[in-house]
Design an enzyme around this catalytic site. Structure first.
Site, PDB file in Angstrom:
ATOM      1  CE  LYS A   7      -4.200  -1.665  -0.035  1.00 56.05           C
ATOM      2  NZ  LYS A   7      -5.144  -1.619   1.066  1.00 56.05           N
ATOM      3  NE  ARG A  48      -7.246  -8.989  -1.447  1.00 57.69           N
ATOM      4  CZ  ARG A  48      -6.691  -8.054  -2.525  1.00 57.69           C
ATOM      5  NH1 ARG A  48      -5.870  -6.991  -1.981  1.00 57.69           N
ATOM      6  NH2 ARG A  48      -6.952  -8.335  -3.766  1.00 57.69           N
TER       7      ARG A  48
END
Length: 285
Positions: A230, A266
């Site tokens: 991210k 995840r």
């Protein structure tokens, strides 16, 4: 409060799954041309099958298949195109790996329906079951559900995300959506909660949620963290490209999340996280 090592169960389509004490791992398989990290890499069935094989070998418990990029600013694709990308891959993985757990990452009920028909076990909905049609579909099929928080849409979510108290507001969202799902016939035992890191959040919002994961648990649902590669990790490190070129930032923040109550993770890079979670668990024996 559940510690990360406490045994939690999640009702999936064909089983009551006990999440491993080390933590569950969801391996990402994007069959898109434009996902932010791996677009175009696995968008053929042979490439997708080989990647699924690798993810399972490295320790993934679930394969999460996505056919629409939801990175900030991504253009939407039609449900028909998304279904064409995902359903054949799910069917191929189900044939090749009959005991694997498969998740469909979609916000479209028709795509979720096709995925379930092809053999998916879990619906991963970034809109948090906002659609009555999606709730009806999930009520009619005893699949697992990932209910995610997002402020805005992928096209607008990172323009100016604003909260008075992000932790309280995300928890309130989970409470309302779990209650709505229950009213539509979906047991909370089938739901996993995803705070939606990076989906309508600044770096400060993301960090506040990670620090306070235990406060987000509703109805004893497991908590999923999706931190992989991210952008906010690169912002913290003043190195925007590092999360995409090295698994270390994702692994470190995922381990800190596990310590704060995350039950599933995840990720793109399964092996390093699998090893790190095993090391963390060894300290608790």
């Amino acid at each position: 409060m559940n510690s990360p090592s406490s045994a939690l169960t999640w009702q999936l389509r064909h089983q009551l799954w006990e999440i491993p004490a080390t933590g569950g791992i969801m391996g990402i398989l994007n069959v898109t041309p434009d996902s932010f990290s791996d677009g175009g890499t696995y968008n053929t069935i042979p490439a997708a099958l080989e990647h699924a094989r690798r993810l399972l070998h490295e320790g993934a418990h679930i394969i999460d298949i996505g056919g629409e990029s939801t990175r900030p600013g991504a253009a939407p694709v039609s449900p028909e195109l998304e279904e064409c990308r995902t359903a054949p891959v799910i069917a191929a993985i189900r044939r090749a790996f009959p005991h694997a757990l498969i998740s469909i990452d979609t916000r479209h009920p028709s795509v979720a329906a096709a995925a379930l028909a092809a053999g998916a076990d879990i619906v991963n909905d970034i809109t948090g079951l906002a659609s009555a049609e999606m709730r009806a579909l999930c009520a009619a099929h005893p699949c697992g559900i990932i209910l995610m928080h997002m402020q805005g849409t992928p096209q607008t979510m990172q323009l100016a995300p604003t909260y008075t108290n992000v932790v309280a507001e995300v928890r309130a969202f989970f409470e309302k959506r779990v209650a709505l799902a229950r009213a539509d016939g979906i047991s909370p035992a089938r739901i996993c909660l995803d705070p939606g890191i990076g989906f309508g959040k600044t770096t400060a919002h993301n960090l506040a949620l990670i620090r306070n994961l235990a406060s987000l648990r509703v109805a004893n649902c497991p908590i999923l963290m999706a931190l992989s590669r991210k952008r906010f990790l690169g912002e913290i490190l003043a190195s925007p490209s590092l999360p995409k070129t090295s698994p270390l930032p994702t692994v470190v923040m995922s381990i800190l999340s596990a310590q704060n109550g995350a039950n599933l993770h995840r990720v793109h890079d399964v092996a390093p996280l699998h090893h790190a979670l095993s090391l963390l668990h060894s300290l608790k024996k």
